[in-house]
Scaffold this active site. Structure first.
Site, short mmCIF file in Angstrom:
data_model
loop_
_atom_site.label_atom_id
_atom_site.label_comp_id
_atom_site.label_asym_id
_atom_site.label_seq_id
_atom_site.Cartn_x
_atom_site.Cartn_y
_atom_site.Cartn_z
N CYS A 46 5.85 -3.23 -15.68
CA CYS A 46 6.69 -2.15 -15.17
C CYS A 46 7.89 -2.73 -14.41
CB CYS A 46 5.89 -1.25 -14.24
SG CYS A 46 4.63 -0.28 -15.07
N CYS A 56 20.48 1.79 -18.43
CA CYS A 56 20.12 2.88 -17.52
C CYS A 56 21.25 3.07 -16.51
CB CYS A 56 18.81 2.54 -16.79
SG CYS A 56 18.10 3.92 -15.87
N CYS A 85 17.88 1.86 -9.83
CA CYS A 85 16.78 1.72 -8.87
C CYS A 85 16.68 0.25 -8.48
CB CYS A 85 15.48 2.21 -9.49
SG CYS A 85 15.51 3.97 -9.93
N GLU A 113 13.66 -2.75 -25.59
CA GLU A 113 12.31 -3.31 -25.60
C GLU A 113 11.27 -2.20 -25.56
OE1 GLU A 113 12.77 -7.75 -23.77
OE2 GLU A 113 12.43 -6.16 -22.30
N CYS A 159 4.58 2.04 -24.57
CA CYS A 159 5.63 2.36 -23.61
C CYS A 159 6.96 2.35 -24.36
CB CYS A 159 5.62 1.35 -22.48
SG CYS A 159 6.84 1.68 -21.18
N CYS A 214 14.03 -2.27 -9.92
CA CYS A 214 13.82 -2.26 -11.36
C CYS A 214 14.85 -3.14 -12.07
CB CYS A 214 13.95 -0.82 -11.87
SG CYS A 214 13.72 -0.65 -13.66
#
Length: 407
Positions: A383, A145, A149, A125, A138, A152
């Site tokens: 975010c 990933c 975290c 995305e 962005c 997230c």
């Protein structure tokens, strides 16, 4: 209300999405190559070395100034050469699976890339955030990933692979075309974009993935994005965000020269070990030392520290005072980010009054700390909310995410 566009047909004012070309194993992408690499590739394809340099200049202009997506559009290139280029190379951009438009004008694209080797097609995305006087794109650097975290959503998706330079640059090219930021592209009717200047004026490597774990590809892509004869974005308008891969931070400053953002989110190792687990390998003290030594750091080139506001976790005034102490001696600004919910997360966003008190304290210490009002939450573009749609649907997240955002 937000809008979702099925891009098997085109949005008003924009060209149809390009079909995915032949696999990369059949034809090499010219996107993301340096001038030297492009010249060598042309010679390998049979173009005489004395001509290759001139052809590179032509291709560079058509790809990055005019924004063409087909060799047939290159009008000052001979028919025979266009056929040779098409035989050996591709300039395909990602397939646009879906485009979503928020009530605040934020746009999110779900991009699909063709298989690499024996792999499968992958999805990422990319988000466009229009603001007064600028438009920020962005960009993602990885599919998934590894950092996990805990605040997230992207961290709940396993890493599939790194994105190639062509795939990183392709995100920028596709966004610019969809927004009408190339000479022959039209801005969609009713689109919220800056009233003047470039529509994509800033790029932030803050999408899916850890950019410094895909260093070489990110470096190559940003060199193309910042090339003055092409996309021509100043390095001061390109920001790379890292969760704290300490050994790569000096190299980033020396070799890329872009603005740096640190995904900090906690002021003690005990808490950051939980929120940003890479802290166990590179604790806060090492991270701060690397930031102080970042090449080119000055009051005109400050490091941005990102700090997500989690209710009862990291939002006390004692945390704010420790944050000020940690950053002493570092030319810095702080972005306070209200937590954006996603299904299964154990966190809540801090109360707005508490966020403002936190901001007042760090502002009084001389740090510019704007509160980043959530953008695109209704399309899961804020975010910490990015995740490929196939992963979201596979895990049954979408309805739960809609309910979480509604709250």
């Amino acid at each position: 209300m937000s809008v979702s566009i099925d891009l098997t047909s085109s949005a008003p004012g924009a060209r149809p999405a390009a079909p995915v070309a032949a696999p990369a194993s059949a034809r090499r992408s010219l996107l993301g190559l340096s001038r030297e690499e492009m010249g060598a590739a042309l010679v390998e394809a049979g173009i005489p070395p004395k001509q290759a340099k001139m052809r590179v200049q032509q291709l560079w202009h058509w790809l990055y100034v005019r924004g063409v997506r087909d060799f047939e559009e290159m009008r000052n290139v001979s028919k025979d050469l266009r056929a040779t280029l098409d035989q050996h190379f591709e300039i395909a951009r990602p397939e646009i699976v879906e485009e979503q438009i928020s009530v605040d004008g934020t746009r999110k694209w779900l991009f699909r890339f063709p298989p690499r080797g024996a792999g499968r097609p992958v999805e990422i995305e990319t988000v466009y955030i229009p603001e007064e006087g600028r438009g920020t794109l962005c960009v993602s650097s990885q599919v998934g990933c590894t950092l996990t975290c805990t605040f997230c959503h992207t961290g709940t998706q396993r890493l599939v692979r790194n994105l190639e330079p062509s795939e990183i640059v392709g995100q920028v090219l596709t966004a610019r075309e969809r927004l009408g930021d190339f000479p022959d592209a039209a801005t969609p009717q009713g689109a919220i974009v800056p009233s003047e200047g470039r529509l994509v004026s800033n790029v932030v490597m803050m999408g899916m993935g850890e950019p410094l774990y895909n260093y070489d590809n990110v470096k190559a892509a940003l060199a193309v994005v910042s090339d003055g004869d092409g996309l021509a974005l100043s390095r001061r308008r390109i920001t790379l965000s890292t969760s704290g891969v300490v050994p790569m931070i000096p190299k980033t400053g020396d070799e890329m020269g872009v603005m740096l953002a640190i995904s900090l989110h906690a002021v003690t190792d005990e808490l950051r070990d939980v929120l940003v687990p890479i802290n166990k390998k590179y604790p806060i003290r090492q991270l701060m030392d690397a930031c102080r030594a970042y090449p080119g750091l000055s009051n005109a080139k400050r490091i941005t520290f990102e700090y997500v506001m989690l209710k009862g976790v990291n939002d006390s005034l004692a945390d704010a005072r420790e944050l000020v102490r940690l950053l002493k001696g570092i030319p810095a600004k702080i972005n306070l980010i209200p937590f954006n919910p996603w299904p299964g997360s154990p966190y809540e966003c801090s109360d707005w009054d508490q966020i403002e008190r936190f901001a007042d304290l760090v502002n009084q210490a001389g740090y510019a700390s704007p509160i980043r009002t959530p953008r695109g939450r209704d399309i899961f573009a804020a975010c910490g909310q990015l995740k490929s749609e196939s992963e979201r649907m596979k895990r049954g997240d979408r309805l739960a995410l809609e309910a979480a955002v509604a709250v």
